[in-house]
Scaffold this motif. Structure first.
Motif, PDB file in Angstrom:
ATOM      1  N   UNK A  23      44.221  37.168  38.075  1.00 56.89           N
ATOM      2  CA  UNK A  23      44.653  37.506  36.719  1.00 56.89           C
ATOM      3  C   UNK A  23      46.173  37.450  36.589  1.00 56.89           C
ATOM      4  N   UNK A  24      46.850  37.968  37.572  1.00 60.60           N
ATOM      5  CA  UNK A  24      48.314  38.102  37.480  1.00 60.60           C
ATOM      6  C   UNK A  24      49.039  36.762  37.584  1.00 60.60           C
ATOM      7  N   UNK A  25      48.575  35.885  38.454  1.00 58.20           N
ATOM      8  CA  UNK A  25      49.341  34.681  38.746  1.00 58.20           C
ATOM      9  C   UNK A  25      48.730  33.397  38.174  1.00 58.20           C
ATOM     10  N   UNK A  26      47.624  33.493  37.464  1.00 62.24           N
ATOM     11  CA  UNK A  26      47.003  32.299  36.897  1.00 62.24           C
ATOM     12  C   UNK A  26      47.763  31.857  35.648  1.00 62.24           C
ATOM     13  N   UNK A  27      48.048  30.569  35.546  1.00 59.87           N
ATOM     14  CA  UNK A  27      48.783  30.106  34.366  1.00 59.87           C
ATOM     15  C   UNK A  27      47.883  29.884  33.145  1.00 59.87           C
ATOM     16  N   UNK A  28      46.590  29.710  33.366  1.00 60.44           N
ATOM     17  CA  UNK A  28      45.676  29.360  32.284  1.00 60.44           C
ATOM     18  C   UNK A  28      44.944  30.608  31.784  1.00 60.44           C
ATOM     19  N   UNK A  29      44.851  30.803  30.476  1.00 60.28           N
ATOM     20  CA  UNK A  29      44.174  31.988  29.940  1.00 60.28           C
ATOM     21  C   UNK A  29      42.687  32.065  30.293  1.00 60.28           C
ATOM     22  N   UNK A  30      42.032  30.928  30.490  1.00 55.89           N
ATOM     23  CA  UNK A  30      40.608  30.948  30.838  1.00 55.89           C
ATOM     24  C   UNK A  30      40.379  31.570  32.214  1.00 55.89           C
ATOM     25  N   UNK A  31      41.305  31.347  33.126  1.00 53.57           N
ATOM     26  CA  UNK A  31      41.184  31.938  34.458  1.00 53.57           C
ATOM     27  C   UNK A  31      41.367  33.450  34.383  1.00 53.57           C
ATOM     28  N   UNK A  32      42.288  33.896  33.534  1.00 51.86           N
ATOM     29  CA  UNK A  32      42.492  35.332  33.347  1.00 51.86           C
ATOM     30  C   UNK A  32      41.248  35.982  32.740  1.00 51.86           C
ATOM     31  N   UNK A  33      40.651  35.309  31.781  1.00 54.33           N
ATOM     32  CA  UNK A  33      39.431  35.826  31.159  1.00 54.33           C
ATOM     33  C   UNK A  33      38.288  35.895  32.164  1.00 54.33           C
ATOM     34  N   UNK A  34      38.157  34.875  32.998  1.00 53.98           N
ATOM     35  CA  UNK A  34      37.104  34.866  34.016  1.00 53.98           C
ATOM     36  C   UNK A  34      37.316  35.984  35.028  1.00 53.98           C
ATOM     37  N   UNK A  35      38.550  36.249  35.406  1.00 50.18           N
ATOM     38  CA  UNK A  35      38.833  37.330  36.352  1.00 50.18           C
ATOM     39  C   UNK A  35      38.460  38.684  35.766  1.00 50.18           C
ATOM     40  N   UNK A  36      38.734  38.880  34.486  1.00 50.28           N
ATOM     41  CA  UNK A  36      38.354  40.137  33.836  1.00 50.28           C
ATOM     42  C   UNK A  36      36.833  40.261  33.757  1.00 50.28           C
ATOM     43  N   UNK A  37      36.147  39.167  33.434  1.00 52.24           N
ATOM     44  CA  UNK A  37      34.688  39.198  33.330  1.00 52.24           C
ATOM     45  C   UNK A  37      34.035  39.486  34.679  1.00 52.24           C
ATOM     46  N   UNK A  38      34.511  38.851  35.720  1.00 63.25           N
ATOM     47  CA  UNK A  38      33.950  39.090  37.059  1.00 63.25           C
ATOM     48  C   UNK A  38      34.217  40.524  37.490  1.00 63.25           C
ATOM     49  N   UNK A  39      35.400  41.023  37.209  1.00 72.19           N
ATOM     50  CA  UNK A  39      35.715  42.408  37.539  1.00 72.19           C
ATOM     51  C   UNK A  39      34.836  43.399  36.790  1.00 72.19           C
ATOM     52  N   UNK A  40      34.536  43.107  35.529  1.00 71.94           N
ATOM     53  CA  UNK A  40      33.673  43.984  34.742  1.00 71.94           C
ATOM     54  C   UNK A  40      32.257  44.009  35.295  1.00 71.94           C
ATOM     55  N   UNK A  41      31.741  42.858  35.692  1.00 68.39           N
ATOM     56  CA  UNK A  41      30.391  42.807  36.266  1.00 68.39           C
ATOM     57  C   UNK A  41      30.361  43.523  37.613  1.00 68.39           C
ATOM     58  N   UNK A  42      31.389  43.341  38.428  1.00 66.87           N
ATOM     59  CA  UNK A  42      31.443  44.014  39.717  1.00 66.87           C
ATOM     60  C   UNK A  42      31.501  45.526  39.537  1.00 66.87           C
ATOM     61  N   UNK A  43      32.255  45.991  38.562  1.00 68.92           N
ATOM     62  CA  UNK A  43      32.328  47.422  38.289  1.00 68.92           C
ATOM     63  C   UNK A  43      31.005  47.938  37.749  1.00 68.92           C
TER      64      UNK A  43
END
Length: 54
Positions: A23-43
């Motif tokens: 999330x922090x170092x990805x330049x593309x917004x889609x990668x940031x969104x995917x990181x948040x989604x994966x984190x939400x499912x893991x939580x």
């Protein structure tokens, strides 16, 4: 090293660190969104209330 990775908390911390880095170092917004989604499912899988639904 193997004994360190057998702890469930350590595994979750490593996953959280990888998702934060994505999330922090990805330049593309889609990668940031995917990181948040994966984190939400893991939580959600970790929480006992939501674990029955997921």
């Amino acid at each position: 090293m193997q004994q360190l990775l057998t702890n469930d908390t350590t595994k979750r911390a490593l996953v959280a660190a990888a998702l934060y880095a994505a999330y922090r170092f990805a330049p593309h917004p889609a990668i940031k969104t995917a990181a948040i989604a994966v984190g939400a499912v893991a939580l959600a899988k970790y929480l006992p209330v939501v674990q029955e639904v997921v």
